[in-house]
Design a protein around this motif. Structure first.
Motif, PDB file in Angstrom:
ATOM      1  N   VAL A 564       0.961  -1.141   0.061  1.00 48.86           N
ATOM      2  CA  VAL A 564       0.070   0.066   0.060  1.00 48.86           C
ATOM      3  C   VAL A 564       1.032   1.183   0.042  1.00 48.86           C
ATOM      4  N   LYS A 565       0.882   2.187  -1.079  1.00 48.29           N
ATOM      5  CA  LYS A 565       1.395   3.249  -1.301  1.00 48.29           C
ATOM      6  C   LYS A 565       0.747   4.340  -0.996  1.00 48.29           C
ATOM      7  N   VAL A 566       1.378   5.411  -0.106  1.00 49.62           N
ATOM      8  CA  VAL A 566       0.400   6.715  -0.145  1.00 49.62           C
ATOM      9  C   VAL A 566       1.131   7.780  -0.930  1.00 49.62           C
ATOM     10  N   ASN A 567       0.429   8.745  -1.710  1.00 50.25           N
ATOM     11  CA  ASN A 567       1.283   9.829  -2.352  1.00 50.25           C
ATOM     12  C   ASN A 567       0.228  10.865  -2.195  1.00 50.25           C
ATOM     13  N   LEU A 568       0.868  12.372  -2.315  1.00 53.36           N
ATOM     14  CA  LEU A 568       0.161  13.441  -2.090  1.00 53.36           C
ATOM     15  C   LEU A 568       0.500  14.330  -3.319  1.00 53.36           C
ATOM     16  N   SER A 599      -3.219  16.548   7.901  1.00 58.52           N
ATOM     17  CA  SER A 599      -2.523  17.347   8.599  1.00 58.52           C
ATOM     18  C   SER A 599      -1.686  18.554   8.329  1.00 58.52           C
ATOM     19  N   LEU A 600      -1.533  19.564   9.021  1.00 62.30           N
ATOM     20  CA  LEU A 600      -0.940  20.772   8.376  1.00 62.30           C
ATOM     21  C   LEU A 600       0.078  21.161   9.431  1.00 62.30           C
ATOM     22  N   GLN A 601       1.446  21.349   8.807  1.00 59.17           N
ATOM     23  CA  GLN A 601       2.505  21.907   9.564  1.00 59.17           C
ATOM     24  C   GLN A 601       3.004  23.480   9.151  1.00 59.17           C
ATOM     25  N   ARG A 602       2.673  24.246   9.972  1.00 58.07           N
ATOM     26  CA  ARG A 602       2.835  25.400   9.585  1.00 58.07           C
ATOM     27  C   ARG A 602       4.281  26.069   9.973  1.00 58.07           C
ATOM     28  N   ASP A 603       4.848  25.423  11.203  1.00 65.46           N
ATOM     29  CA  ASP A 603       6.332  25.823  11.392  1.00 65.46           C
ATOM     30  C   ASP A 603       6.860  24.294  11.752  1.00 65.46           C
ATOM     31  N   ALA A 604       8.235  24.683  12.106  1.00 67.46           N
ATOM     32  CA  ALA A 604       9.152  23.340  12.028  1.00 67.46           C
ATOM     33  C   ALA A 604       8.670  22.525  13.292  1.00 67.46           C
ATOM     34  N   SER A 605       8.068  22.764  14.360  1.00 64.21           N
ATOM     35  CA  SER A 605       7.795  22.104  15.353  1.00 64.21           C
ATOM     36  C   SER A 605       6.430  21.796  15.791  1.00 64.21           C
ATOM     37  N   THR A 606       5.240  22.203  15.079  1.00 58.92           N
ATOM     38  CA  THR A 606       4.005  22.056  15.427  1.00 58.92           C
ATOM     39  C   THR A 606       3.498  21.395  14.187  1.00 58.92           C
ATOM     40  N   ILE A 607       2.671  20.192  14.342  1.00 53.46           N
ATOM     41  CA  ILE A 607       1.757  19.615  13.498  1.00 53.46           C
ATOM     42  C   ILE A 607       0.287  19.480  13.980  1.00 53.46           C
ATOM     43  N   ASP A 608      -0.338  20.093  13.212  1.00 51.64           N
ATOM     44  CA  ASP A 608      -1.906  20.079  13.513  1.00 51.64           C
ATOM     45  C   ASP A 608      -2.890  19.285  12.652  1.00 51.64           C
ATOM     46  N   SER A 649      -6.828  31.292   2.704  1.00 50.83           N
ATOM     47  CA  SER A 649      -6.424  32.725   3.410  1.00 50.83           C
ATOM     48  C   SER A 649      -5.012  32.083   3.773  1.00 50.83           C
ATOM     49  N   ARG A 650      -4.189  33.167   4.326  1.00 55.45           N
ATOM     50  CA  ARG A 650      -2.966  32.863   4.899  1.00 55.45           C
ATOM     51  C   ARG A 650      -2.773  31.763   5.894  1.00 55.45           C
ATOM     52  N   ARG A 651      -3.878  31.535   6.809  1.00 56.05           N
ATOM     53  CA  ARG A 651      -3.966  30.667   7.808  1.00 56.05           C
ATOM     54  C   ARG A 651      -3.893  29.123   7.083  1.00 56.05           C
ATOM     55  N   GLU A 652      -4.211  28.963   5.878  1.00 55.64           N
ATOM     56  CA  GLU A 652      -4.321  27.661   5.118  1.00 55.64           C
ATOM     57  C   GLU A 652      -2.942  27.149   4.453  1.00 55.64           C
ATOM     58  N   ALA A 653      -1.831  28.262   4.694  1.00 55.38           N
ATOM     59  CA  ALA A 653      -0.526  28.073   4.036  1.00 55.38           C
ATOM     60  C   ALA A 653       0.211  27.122   5.065  1.00 55.38           C
ATOM     61  N   GLY A 654       0.969  26.346   4.239  1.00 58.18           N
ATOM     62  CA  GLY A 654       1.902  25.511   5.129  1.00 58.18           C
ATOM     63  C   GLY A 654       2.152  23.976   4.315  1.00 58.18           C
ATOM     64  N   ASN A 655       2.704  23.185   5.016  1.00 59.21           N
ATOM     65  CA  ASN A 655       2.986  21.724   4.405  1.00 59.21           C
ATOM     66  C   ASN A 655       1.936  20.802   4.757  1.00 59.21           C
ATOM     67  N   TYR A 656       1.314  20.311   3.861  1.00 57.99           N
ATOM     68  CA  TYR A 656       0.448  19.295   4.231  1.00 57.99           C
ATOM     69  C   TYR A 656       0.620  17.871   3.866  1.00 57.99           C
ATOM     70  N   GLN A 657       0.135  16.839   4.739  1.00 54.81           N
ATOM     71  CA  GLN A 657       0.298  15.473   4.421  1.00 54.81           C
ATOM     72  C   GLN A 657      -0.724  14.547   4.895  1.00 54.81           C
ATOM     73  N   ASN A 675       4.185  12.202   0.998  1.00 53.62           N
ATOM     74  CA  ASN A 675       5.342  13.229   0.849  1.00 53.62           C
ATOM     75  C   ASN A 675       4.416  14.465   1.596  1.00 53.62           C
ATOM     76  N   GLN A 676       5.311  15.399   1.884  1.00 56.10           N
ATOM     77  CA  GLN A 676       4.875  16.799   2.169  1.00 56.10           C
ATOM     78  C   GLN A 676       4.623  17.517   1.027  1.00 56.10           C
ATOM     79  N   LEU A 677       3.508  18.304   1.011  1.00 56.17           N
ATOM     80  CA  LEU A 677       3.133  19.368  -0.236  1.00 56.17           C
ATOM     81  C   LEU A 677       2.894  20.528   0.298  1.00 56.17           C
ATOM     82  N   ALA A 678       3.723  21.772  -0.173  1.00 57.59           N
ATOM     83  CA  ALA A 678       3.611  22.942   0.454  1.00 57.59           C
ATOM     84  C   ALA A 678       2.513  23.708  -0.342  1.00 57.59           C
ATOM     85  N   VAL A 679       1.506  24.398   0.422  1.00 61.71           N
ATOM     86  CA  VAL A 679       0.612  25.419  -0.114  1.00 61.71           C
ATOM     87  C   VAL A 679       1.111  26.585   0.364  1.00 61.71           C
ATOM     88  N   MET A 680       1.187  27.405  -0.686  1.00 57.56           N
ATOM     89  CA  MET A 680       1.655  28.995  -0.712  1.00 57.56           C
ATOM     90  C   MET A 680       0.434  29.488  -1.169  1.00 57.56           C
TER      91      MET A 680
END
Length: 1020
Positions: A564-568, A599-608, A649-657, A675-680
């Motif tokens: 089973v492989k997962v790709n974004l 999940s969404l990672q807005r900075d290096a230390s927090t995954i939401d 909005s800018r709150r939805e920007a970040g790295n998605y997984q 993989n992480q996918l950056a939404v800018m």
């Protein structure tokens, strides 16, 4: 003696401060002021966030304040929260002083004590929510109420709380009740796993809860750092290796207790804790769960050494047998004083124990032969004081080998418990078993590999049988010869199914779809189901087993991540604010019931967490995520999970997984994340267009309007922030208006002359009243367009500006200053006076003059710097300039004649050398009583050289003496004020004396009303 104006003011202020202090102290008034510079004094602190907590678990937030006066006085606190859906809206929760503080949304939970705020100490409180709900996620604010007057420091502290799902799973396949003899080995297993996407650790503890104790005791623990520790009372056995806890695979924890004791009797269960590390680096247990418990019964049995010698013999009725015949093994014990003694006896083939008879005659079987005893193939018993017999029928070819009989002497104590002595073995007996001419044969059919989570199916074909058949399915973990087969499931000749061991609670089936076919089916296989499977078929005649055959097959369980492989991916992950985003999580491979988490990672230390889609279709959203939508698309080769962002909005920007896990046999199996996918999310380009007049020429002393117009079409939510800047040698901000129309003036702007307004258009107008020559320059209108994103938050576009060049001209000027350049040399420490002469046809009183002295230092560090300014209203001002503060403190300004101004420098320094000149402006009041500038001019430069060593012959003109008179006048004023103060003091003391004289306190103190009495004569 010469006194500057600054010296005069300093002396006067010092005298007034002394007078105020005397008056305050005479009335018993104590004034205390503390000047603070540097860091703040008051500090309010809470735990640093974000704090990840599980829904349904408690939340604790401690809040502490330091630095307030009176540390022993109880401080009052307030707690508030702002939710992710509307961060700018603050909701009151609880206060230590005001019971009506909280909003209605929390009133019921506060009233029921589910939410509390407890005073821990005078300076700290503990905020608690007993059971967190998803809607409790947000930013919590702790505020200390300041009851000590002035503010000095931080009175508020904030922390973010994230509420996540409870994904901890703990289970056990232990029977509800177990019975063991003392000294036996107990093995229990427990599964624990979590699907949390945050980085967490698990700890697991086995507990024993005795019937006569209130609390359970930990037997052994594996903590979050993978460190083993024994519980109190189990340390000795743990150090001796009798108690062990092993982690088998990803989620199985196995407890092994060798030589169980009577004290081990009670209820045994396992408990798992999930730990997360908070930002302050401390570990916090976010959730704990307990698996089902089992009751353990232990029968008395102890071990002590035995010194009595004995001889053990083994005898076989037949040593050469054919498959299906009966094997009889006799065990004989020869020792002294045999009567009244007890023994334990065991038969072994190689190192494998077949059967064991205890001192009381109880039979126990080895793991490999327990199944054959249940099928009636194995029997063992004591047949005399010294004789024991083992019968195995029918025998199989794999039963051949060397057999040994082992005996232990046992002694019974006063409490009835037995103690075991030293073991004694017999000589070995070789048994040979040959195959019969039976036509029974077995053939295994298996593909050898199965995917994790799938169903395992093994087929066993039987040939050449004549009687009834039974089958026993067995398994061993490895293909080594020392590994032992354990029974999985059996199907008797009567069709009765019997599950055994760890497969009792598994979905396992033994079937006979055809006369010559047996199948084994095991649902949702795990990696631990890999191994060697054996199909053992027995042929029966009446109730006697005549023949047995077996065949093996190796089965390998492929891990889920191998198939089973997962790709974004996304086609539009770079957007501007307000545009839609579509993310596609592609899950390829075999179809399994999966749990998918975005999940969404807005900075290096927090995954939401954004949301979790469970295998049963349930959806769990984290916080307020109404901007997102889901869609699932099934294709032949993959399942595509869409995450739609409506109006980014800018709150939805970040790295998605996207993360996928499967739940197999009560255990979460996490697959490698995508993989992480950056939404800018970019700010759109401004389309703002401005228009203004490029250049304007106006006369001084007139009101001027500079206009800046927006010619582009605004959107419905557009707001504008405007800033007017005057460009000269340096840029000066005149006035600005933010998006809420709040007007702010520059630090050195005369508000009575400068104003701005907005008119329909929109147009932005800057008004300069009574323009002066110094107002000449380029006026820049800078406009910033503000828009609202889909969440209602404001964001700004890039600024757009337009420039208008304003030129101010003067009417005919009859003011003339002396343009002659002068050279002045003076000795350091002496006074120097610089003269500025001017002439005008209109020196009459209706005209007033503003004079400004400017300076350029020889070292060029100060260029065209104004030193002192006396305006036309008589206001004296020293422009702020740190480099010139020393020089400005020694200046004096005077006007000895109507046509001259003098600048005096007291105690000239070498650094005062440079070029000085004066600038004069002429003013007159108009009919509306407004000042109008009529003319202006500048004098020639005066180059001053302060000489240190040489005599100075050229001394400046001594015609300006007004500074000396000002100094004398200042001294006279100070002496006069001092005399007044002494008189006031004398009057106050006289009033006090009058109060002491009784009823005459209200009479006048003038001498005429209180004449002195004559000295009494002798006659009186």
């Amino acid at each position: 003696m010469r006194c500057s104006l600054q010296t005069l003011w300093g002396a006067y202020l010092l005298f007034c401060q002394g007078l105020l202090w005397h008056c305050a102290t005479s009335n018993n008034i104590c004034v205390s002021s503390v000047l603070h510079s540097g860091e703040a004094r008051v500090l309010t602190e809470v735990q640093a966030g974000p704090l990840y907590r599980v829904v349904g678990s408690p939340l604790f937030i401690s809040c502490n304040v330091s630095g307030l006066a009176s540390a022993s006085v109880v401080k009052q606190f307030e707690f508030r929260v702002s939710k992710p859906a509307n961060p700018s809206y603050v909701i009151n929760i609880l206060s230590t002083i005001d019971p009506t503080f909280g909003y209605a949304i929390y009133s019921n939970r506060v009233r029921s004590k589910e939410i509390t705020l407890k005073q821990v100490s005078p300076n700290s409180v503990l905020f608690e929510i007993q059971s967190l709900q998803k809607k409790d996620e947000g930013e919590y604010d702790c505020t200390v109420i300041n009851s000590f007057g002035a503010y000095d420091g931080a009175y508020t502290a904030k922390t973010i709380v994230k509420v996540i799902d409870n994904s901890l799973s703990v289970s056990s396949t232990i029977s509800a009740s177990l019975s063991y003899n003392e000294g036996d080995t107990l093995t229990l297993t427990c599964q624990a796993s979590s699907n949390t996407i945050q980085h967490t650790h698990l700890s697991l503890t086995w507990y024993l809860h005795k019937d006569d104790e209130d609390k359970a005791q930990p037997i052994i623990s594996l903590d979050r750092d993978f460190t083993l520790s024994a519980g109190q009372g189990f340390e000795r056995r743990y150090q001796a290796g009798l108690i062990m806890l092993d982690k088998v695979g990803e989620a199985t924890y196995r407890l092994k207790m060798a030589q169980v004791e009577l004290s081990d009797q009670g209820r045994i269960y396992c408990q798992a804790d999930e730990w997360i590390q908070d930002p302050d680096r401390s570990w916090y247990s976010i959730i704990q769960k307990v698996a089902g418990e089992t009751t353990l019964h232990v029968k008395a049995k102890e071990v002590v050494p035995d010194t009595v010698s004995m001889v053990v013999r083994i005898l076989a009725q037949q040593t050469t047998l054919q498959e299906g015949q009966e094997l009889s093994l006799y065990c004989n014990i020869d020792t002294q004083n045999l009567e009244g003694r007890f023994f334990s006896v065991a038969w072994l083939r190689g190192n494998v124990e077949l059967a064991h008879i205890g001192p009381t005659g109880i039979l126990s079987l080895g793991l490999e032969y327990s199944g054959r005893e249940k099928e009636g193939e194995l029997r063992a018993a004591r047949i005399g004081n010294r004789d024991y017999r083992l019968i195995l029928q029918p025998v199989r070819t794999e039963d051949q080998g060397e057999f040994v009989c082992r005996a232990w002497p046992q002694e019974r104590g006063q409490d009835g418990a037995f103690t075991r002595g030293a073991a004694q073995d017999s000589n070995s007996q070789l048994i040979s078993i040959s195959a019969t001419e039976s036509g029974l044969s077995v053939e295994m059919q298996s593909n050898g590999s199965v995917n994790e989570g799938d169903r395992l199916k093994i087929t066993c074909k039987v040939h050449g049988f004549k009687g009834q058949l039974s089958v026993t399915w067995q398994r061993k973990l490895t293909s080594t010869s020392t590994a032992i087969f354990t029974n999985v499931i059996g199907l008797s000749q009567e069709g009765v199914i019997e599950k055994v061991g760890e497969f009792v609670n598994r979905k396992v089936m033994a079937m006979r779809p055809a006369t010559d076919t047996f199948t084994l089916e095991l649902d949702k296989v795990t990696l631990t189901d890999s191994g060697v499977y054996q199909c053992a078929v027995s042929e029966w005649k009446v109730n006697s087993k005549t023949n047995s055959q077996s065949q093996t097959a190796t089965v390998t369980v492929a891990p889920t991540e191998s198939f089973v492989k997962v790709n974004l991916i996304s086609r539009n992950n770079i957007v501007t604010i307000g545009e839609d985003v579509e993310l596609m999580c592609r899950v390829r491979g075999q179809r399994l019931p999966i749990t998918l988490t975005w999940s969404l990672q807005r900075d290096a230390s927090t995954i939401d967490n954004i949301m979790t889609l469970y295998s049963d279709g349930a959806i769990s959203w984290s916080g307020d995520q109404h901007r997102y939508q889901l869609k699932v698309k099934n294709t032949p080769n993959e399942v595509i999970h869409y995450l739609l962002i409506n109006g980014a909005s800018r709150r939805e920007a970040g790295n998605y997984q996207c993360r996928v896990s499967v739940f197999i046999e009560n255990v979460y199996k996490k697959l490698p994340p995508s993989n992480q996918l950056a939404v800018m999310v970019h700010t759109p380009v401004s389309n703002l267009i401005l228009a203004s007049t490029p250049a304007m020429t106006r006369n001084i002393n007139t009101d001027i309007e500079v206009k800046c117009s927006v010619t582009s079409a605004p959107s419905a939510s557009t707001r504008y922030a405007v800033t007017w800047v005057l460009q000269k040698a340096a840029n000066t901000t005149l006035v600005s208006s933010d998006r809420d129309s709040l007007v702010t003036f520059g630090p050195e702007v005369a508000r009575q002359r400068i104003s701005m307004r907005r008119t329909k258009g929109p147009n932005f107008e800057l008004t300069i009243r009574q323009a002066q020559i110094s107002d000449t320059g380029s006026y820049v209108c800078e406009v910033v367009e503000w828009l609202q994103d889909p969440l209602g938050e404001w964001y700004q576009l890039s600024p757009v500006s337009k420039t208008t060049k304003l030129t101010l001209i003067e009417p005919a000027n009859d003011l003339h200053l002396d343009k002659t350049e002068q050279q002045v040399v003076v000795r350091e420490g002496n006074a120097v006076e610089l003269k500025c002469n001017f002439s005008s046809d209109t020196l009459s009183p209706p005209f007033f003059y503003k004079v400004t002295w400017l300076y350029i230092g020889h070292n060029s560090s100060t260029m065209n710097a104004p030193l002192v300014e006396l305006d036309h209203t008589g206001l004296l001002r020293y422009p702020k300039n740190q480099a010139l503060e020393g020089l400005q403190g020694r200046l004096s300004l005077s006007r000895p004649t109507q046509s001259s101004f003098c600048l005096g420098i007291h105690r000239a320094h070498e650094g005062d050398s440079g070029t000085y000149w004066c600038q004069v402006e002429q003013y007159q009041l108009d009919h509306e009583n407004h000042w109008q500038q009529k003319a202006s001019d500048s004098a020639g430069s005066i180059v001053l050289s302060v000489n240190i060593t040489e005599n100075v012959d050229n001394i400046s003109d001594t015609g300006c003496k007004l500074g000396t008179w000002i100094g004398v006048l200042a001294c006279i004023v100070i002496i006069t004020l001092l005399i007044i103060f002494l008189l006031v003091l004398k009057i106050c003391r006289g009033k006090v004396s009058g109060n002491k004289s009784g009823n005459k306190s209200g009479q006048s103190l003038w001498a005429e009303q209180h004449p002195l009495k004559d000295k009494p004569s002798a006659e009186a």
